[in-house]
Write an enzyme that holds these catalytic residues in place. Structure first.
Site: not given
Ligand code: DX5
Ligand code: ZN
Length: 217
Positions: A8, A33, A35, A37, A66, A68, A137, A175
């Site tokens: 990630s 990956h 993320d 947000m 991903h 969010m 998740m 994840d």
């Molecule tokens: C959380 C993200 C994850 C996050 C995972 O909202 O979607 O992808 O980066 O990080 P770790 O592996 O540290 O839990």
């Molecule tokens: Zn993620």
């Protein structure tokens, strides 16, 4: 097939992003990956199109994006243009999920749907055969470095049963809170892609940490 590892980027050092991208390129990782947000769907803001475009120019492996964000359907073609290979939207954020999934596939990306920890897998029963990936998740989304939720194993097992029962072909991705202590059990439950942020980037040798996550016995 061996389990796929998707480090990630959220946990990378943004002041040395080029270095961290090269580390992932050279490692045994399978996907990046990514993320996204929006500060509305989750209580955190990460990064958007300019960063993804920059990543795409240097990454030699697929971008697993991903989202969010609320109303993800607003930005599907922009994420395709930015370079997403897999685009995952949250079940909880998309009112017309079937339409959104079709739009993602029409743009030439793999279509994924993510489930928050409280969302039951059976809610995907009428769309499962349309999906390329389900992202389970295993923490509440928003932050890296959180503790893995144990109920996730049961969800993965139910999802795997549903996939087999329906003859669906989607990958199961997990994840949040993934690390050396749970990869084997996740694989045995049915996970095929594991996201890892903290377990990779807080390790003294991140490439070695990625290689270790792929060893399941
Ligand atoms: C959380 C993200 C994850 C996050 C995972 O909202 O979607 O992808 O980066 O990080 P770790 O592996 O540290 O839990
Ligand atoms: Zn993620």
């Amino acid at each position: 097939m061996a389990i796929r590892i998707a480090p990630s980027v959220l946990s990378a050092d943004f002041a040395h992003l080029g270095r961290d991208i090269e580390m992932i390129n050279r490692s045994e990782a399978d996907w990046f990956h990514v993320d996204v947000m929006d500060g509305v769907f989750v209580p955190n803001i990460s990064f958007g199109m300019p960063v993804i475009k920059a990543l795409k120019q240097h990454a030699t492996k697929p971008l697993d994006v991903h989202l969010m964000i609320v109303q993800p359907e607003r930005y599907i073609s922009e994420f395709a243009q930015a370079g997403a290979d897999v685009l995952t939207v949250h079940y909880e954020a998309s009112t017309h999920l079937h339409r959104t999934v079709q739009q993602i596939k029409k743009e030439g990306m793999m279509a994924g749907v993510a489930l928050n920890p409280h969302t039951p897998v059976n809610l995907l029963g009428d769309i499962l055969t349309e999906l390329d990936l389900v992202l389970v998740m295993s923490v509440n989304p928003g932050f890296g470095g959180q503790q893995f939720i144990e109920q996730t194993y049961r969800k993965i097992e139910s999802l795997r049963e549903m996939i087999i029962r329906q003859g669906a072909h989607c990958l199961i991705e997990v994840d949040g809170g993934v690390g050396p202590g749970n990869t084997k059990a996740l694989y045995q439950a049915g996970a095929q892609v594991l996201v890892a942020g903290n377990a990779v980037f807080s390790a003294p040798d991140p490439a070695a940490a990625i290689a270790a996550l792929k060893v399941l016995s």
